[in-house]
Design an enzyme around this catalytic site. Structure first.
Site, PDB file in Angstrom:
ATOM      1  N   CYS A  76       0.866  -1.181   0.000  1.00 47.18           N
ATOM      2  CA  CYS A  76       0.000   0.000   0.000  1.00 47.18           C
ATOM      3  C   CYS A  76       0.900   1.228   0.000  1.00 47.18           C
ATOM      4  CB  CYS A  76      -0.896  -0.019   1.236  1.00 47.18           C
ATOM      5  SG  CYS A  76      -1.902   1.469   1.437  1.00 47.18           S
ATOM      6  N   CYS A 199      -5.270   6.357  -3.442  1.00 51.40           N
ATOM      7  CA  CYS A 199      -4.586   5.064  -3.453  1.00 51.40           C
ATOM      8  C   CYS A 199      -3.180   5.282  -4.005  1.00 51.40           C
ATOM      9  CB  CYS A 199      -5.349   4.057  -4.304  1.00 51.40           C
ATOM     10  SG  CYS A 199      -4.486   2.478  -4.498  1.00 51.40           S
TER      11      CYS A 199
END
Length: 265
Positions: A76, A199
């Protein structure tokens, strides 16, 4: 029986995470139901994911990342930037670091604008019709659209995430448009199974796709939660020296009391 968990809440351009200092390994990573509970926005703390900071003899620290569904996940980008700021807060690092993440070793630096994180090199980019599929630490499907006005990221993202190809393992889906000379990006995230405000790995994937199309080695992308910058060097078919940079903020810290109402918690 009850127990307390001390936590910190961070976000990177609206992509929010629960961070826990797990250097004593007191938080058990196999407790998926507890992680899911903590990330729940009604019954828990609320977050897109949970991140554990742990000791390792290979780097300054190790990052363990879980999606809000409670499952251990891949890299991530925004979470990586948040854990760097967290490590600085804990006094583990100064302004530069190397840490171990789900997709391997990363270097990062705290900057006046936030955190700059070096991502893994990317060389394999698959074209799917007019769209693109690539892995930037996590898998991403990138689709160019005309406009985000009246565009439903969730329903359109689900069509791709749950199609025959991706239904089993899932994929993140990014939609990008250029409007008023601004690159606008929205993301449907697997594991969260919803649109997120930002994101990191998806921003990198989208910037690389745009680089294939426009030849630029630096892109500024506008997400729902803020602006992220991506730079890289293109060498042949490979994208190297990829840097994801943007703001990071510690929102709050606290203790949550866990009541063992079931065996899962």
């Amino acid at each position: 029986m009850t127990r307390k968990i001390f936590f910190y809440k961070y976000h990177g351009t609206g992509n929010d995470f629960i961070l826990i200092d797990n250097r004593d390994f007191s938080f058990h990573i196999e407790n998926n139901e507890l992680i899911k509970h903590l990330c729940h926005r009604r019954f828990g703390i609320g977050a897109d994911g949970l991140i554990l900071l742990e000791n390792t003899n290979k780097a300054d620290f190790k990052m363990q990342y879980f999606n809000s569904d409670g499952n251990l996940s891949s890299m991530c980008g925004n979470g990586g930037r948040c854990i760097v700021a967290f490590a600085k807060y804990l006094g583990i690092i100064d302004n530069t670091t190397q840490f171990l993440a789900p997709d391997g070793m990363h270097s990062a630096e705290l900057t006046p604008s936030g955190v700059a994180l070096q991502m893994k090199d990317v060389s394999q980019i698959e074209q799917v019709g007019q769209d693109f599929y690539l892995d930037t630490g996590s898998p991403h499907y990138v689709k160019l659209i005309d406009s985000h006005e009246n565009f439903d990221t969730v329903s359109e993202g689900q069509k791709i995430r749950y199609n025959n190809r991706f239904n089993k393992v899932g994929t993140n889906v990014n939609f990008v448009s250029v409007e008023n000379n601004k690159i606008i990006l929205s993301t449907y995230e697997r594991g969260v199974e919803d649109e997120t405000y930002s994101c990191g790995t998806g921003t990198v994937a989208t910037a690389i796709v745009l680089g294939l199309l426009n030849g630029k080695e630096e892109q500024e992308l506008h997400t729902k939660g803020g602006i992220l910058k991506v730079s890289y060097t293109k060498k042949g078919e490979a994208f190297k020296n990829i840097i994801l940079e943007g703001p990071v903020e510690q929102v709050f810290q606290g203790e949550i009391l866990i009541k063992n109402r079931s065996k899962q918690l």
